[in-house]
Design a protein around this motif. Structure first.
Motif, mmCIF file in Angstrom:
data_model
loop_
_atom_site.group_PDB
_atom_site.id
_atom_site.type_symbol
_atom_site.label_atom_id
_atom_site.label_comp_id
_atom_site.label_asym_id
_atom_site.label_seq_id
_atom_site.Cartn_x
_atom_site.Cartn_y
_atom_site.Cartn_z
ATOM 1 N N GLY A 122 -7.242 4.410 4.546
ATOM 2 C CA GLY A 122 -7.247 5.715 3.751
ATOM 3 C C GLY A 122 -6.296 5.875 2.275
ATOM 4 N N ALA A 123 -6.999 4.580 1.107
ATOM 5 C CA ALA A 123 -6.219 4.067 0.088
ATOM 6 C C ALA A 123 -5.967 5.685 -0.675
ATOM 7 N N ASN A 124 -4.849 5.727 -1.498
ATOM 8 C CA ASN A 124 -5.485 6.567 -2.523
ATOM 9 C C ASN A 124 -4.048 6.587 -3.427
ATOM 10 N N PRO A 125 -3.860 7.407 -3.861
ATOM 11 C CA PRO A 125 -2.763 6.970 -5.501
ATOM 12 C C PRO A 125 -1.458 6.592 -4.824
ATOM 13 N N SER A 126 -1.206 7.336 -3.582
ATOM 14 C CA SER A 126 0.645 7.204 -3.605
ATOM 15 C C SER A 126 0.652 5.803 -2.538
ATOM 16 N N SER A 127 0.045 5.817 -2.037
ATOM 17 C CA SER A 127 0.275 4.320 -1.046
ATOM 18 C C SER A 127 -0.194 3.706 -1.555
ATOM 19 N N ILE A 128 -1.154 2.838 -2.514
ATOM 20 C CA ILE A 128 -1.267 2.141 -3.812
ATOM 21 C C ILE A 128 -0.003 2.206 -4.678
ATOM 22 N N ALA A 129 0.887 2.927 -5.405
ATOM 23 C CA ALA A 129 1.846 2.763 -5.800
ATOM 24 C C ALA A 129 2.840 2.173 -5.334
ATOM 25 N N THR A 130 3.188 2.900 -3.809
ATOM 26 C CA THR A 130 4.280 2.102 -3.258
ATOM 27 C C THR A 130 4.457 0.489 -2.919
ATOM 28 N N LEU A 131 2.855 0.243 -2.465
ATOM 29 C CA LEU A 131 2.868 -1.108 -2.387
ATOM 30 C C LEU A 131 2.760 -1.901 -3.872
ATOM 31 N N ARG A 132 2.139 -1.578 -4.899
ATOM 32 C CA ARG A 132 2.547 -2.431 -5.893
ATOM 33 C C ARG A 132 3.838 -2.086 -6.549
ATOM 34 N N SER A 133 4.607 -0.989 -6.225
ATOM 35 C CA SER A 133 6.457 -1.104 -6.165
ATOM 36 C C SER A 133 7.149 -2.566 -5.836
ATOM 37 N N VAL A 134 6.125 -2.185 -4.204
ATOM 38 C CA VAL A 134 7.229 -2.845 -3.690
ATOM 39 C C VAL A 134 6.590 -4.486 -3.649
ATOM 40 N N ALA A 135 5.455 -4.751 -3.976
ATOM 41 C CA ALA A 135 5.149 -6.419 -4.842
ATOM 42 C C ALA A 135 5.881 -6.301 -5.450
ATOM 43 N N GLU A 136 6.820 -5.802 -6.320
ATOM 44 C CA GLU A 136 6.443 -5.797 -8.531
ATOM 45 C C GLU A 136 8.868 -6.496 -7.492
ATOM 46 N N SER A 137 9.397 -6.157 -7.056
ATOM 47 C CA SER A 137 10.239 -6.411 -6.494
ATOM 48 C C SER A 137 10.970 -6.606 -5.632
#
Length: 429
Positions: free
Chosen positions: A225-240
């Protein structure tokens, strides 16, 4: 604890020194299992099988020692080492082997207040799928102690349990200390029926608990069920620099369309750790990164990472190909990461020659894993015979291809893993 059990005849062969050795061997081996095998990226299932069988053999011996064994376990758990989860695991595993609900219930009651009990209980749930243990897991889902609930939810997928209404109530209800755990369990158990609520948690604002948003996003993507919010959160965590940054980036590398992934990795190339970026190129499965990885093999701090990423894409085994060289003498073993310790130091010149000769055999149109196009049979083969890190990557691919499937419990007892993998046979992407 043991003194309240039903009286039983002590084995005539129960020698106190041997009983002590059995209990200590079980505790020590169980304690070592995670770091020495499960967290070792190069461990194969056959190695875990051998190690698990050694623990079971000592459990057999302790069980056969009768009352002597139970008395010793009582003294260890309630006296000598009340806070060590490994000793509590011995007590719970021995109680579970009795097959008697009352015996296991009393063991749980007498160890509940001990600090190491939740970890030991989770260990029991990941060790056995016997009816008594599965029934205990289900009863613990509604326990009044959130630590015990957490242990039970963490192993629902191991037992093939959905978490039922207990999980649904947590995910659909208000925020609680167990919410992050529940959201993760929903993904592990394939609860696509809870996807709307999970996506709502993934879309919460930045003030929401970070673990809640992360695991909601992780499960949203895993459940298809990937959506912009879930992808954005994963990206934020990945870059932290967060604990889950590698896990988040690996999921993105599998879930994002190839063109989008290539653009994304380019956009973060200067903002994340170089070693993580190198690993991500391997997770991408895109052979276009081969020349880049060969160049990274020439950088001492990145060489092992680059060699393994190259192998994930192309299948080249540097050890089998005798394309391994000694690392520079200034490398201090005490400063190396687990990846640098476990994987060989590749010969970049040999890799370059090999790639020049073989590159036309690889297509940029398809994602690759260990040199082959990804398909159900290939993933099943890796899950059965690959190394632990390869198996974890293959599991993500397979789960994303079949939203709603429960995760294979790659940390569970090897016999549980084996049976689950046999159940996967016949399923196709």
């Amino acid at each position: 604890m043991i003194s309240q059990y039903e009286p039983e005849t002590e084995s005539g062969n129960a020698i106190p020194l041997v009983v002590r050795r059995y209990a200590e061997e079980i505790a020590t081996r169980w304690w070592r299992r995670h770091s020495a095998y499960i967290e070792n990226p190069r461990t194969r299932l056959e190695e875990v099988i051998d190690f698990d069988e050694s623990i079971d053999a000592f459990l057999d011996g302790l069980e056969q020692s009768g009352l002597s064994g139970r008395k010793f376990v009582e003294q260890t758990v309630l006296g000598d080492a009340p806070d060590v989860s490994a000793d509590i695991f011995v007590a719970l595993a021995l109680a579970a082997r009795s097959g008697e609900e009352s015996i296991l219930d009393r063991a749980l009651e007498h160890t509940q207040a001990l600090p190491g009990m939740p970890q030991a209980l989770e260990g029991l749930f990941s060790w056995s799928r016997e009816p008594l243990v599965s029934a205990t897991l289900l009863s613990c889902l509604g326990h009044s102690d959130p630590r015990i609930q957490d242990a039970a939810f963490s192993q629902c997928h191991t037992h093939g349990k959905s978490g039922a209404s207990h999980l649904a109530n947590l995910v659909n209800g208000p925020a609680t200390p167990l919410l992050a755990r529940a959201l993760r369990t929903a993904g592990e158990c394939g609860r696509v029926d809870l996807l709307p609520a999970i996506r709502d948690w993934a879309s919460q604002d930045q003030d929401t608990n970070g673990a809640v948003r992360y695991w909601a996003s992780w499960s949203t993507v895993l459940l298809g069920g990937a959506n912009p919010s879930s992808i954005a959160t994963l990206r934020s965590v990945a870059e932290s620099g967060a604990t889950n940054n590698g896990t988040a980036l690996q999921l993105l590398c599998v879930a994002l369309p190839q063109d989008e992934l290539i653009d994304y990795l380019q956009s973060i190339s200067s903002s994340i750790k170089p070693s993580l970026l190198v690993q991500a190129t391997g997770w991408s499965g895109h052979c276009g990164y081969a020349p880049y990885l060969i160049e990274k093999m020439r950088i001492p701090a990145l060489a092992s990472y680059a060699g393994e990423a190259f192998r994930l894409i192309t299948g080249l085994d540097f050890e089998m190909a005798q394309a391994v060289i000694d690392p520079p003498p200034f490398f201090d073993d005490g400063e190396l990461t687990l990846t640098q310790q476990m994987y060989p130091y590749p010969d970049a010149d040999q890799a370059a020659n090999w790639w020049a000769a073989c590159q036309d055999d690889f297509s940029k149109e398809h994602r690759l894993l260990l040199g082959e196009k990804i398909n159900a049979q290939r993933l099943d083969d890796i899950l059965l015979g690959g190394e632990q890190a390869q198996r974890e990557l293959a599991l993500i691919h397979r789960t994303l291809s079949r939203p709603g499937d429960m995760l294979v419990p790659l940390h569970a007892h090897s016999s549980i893993q084996w049976l689950r993998l046999q159940q996967l046979k016949g399923k196709t992407i």
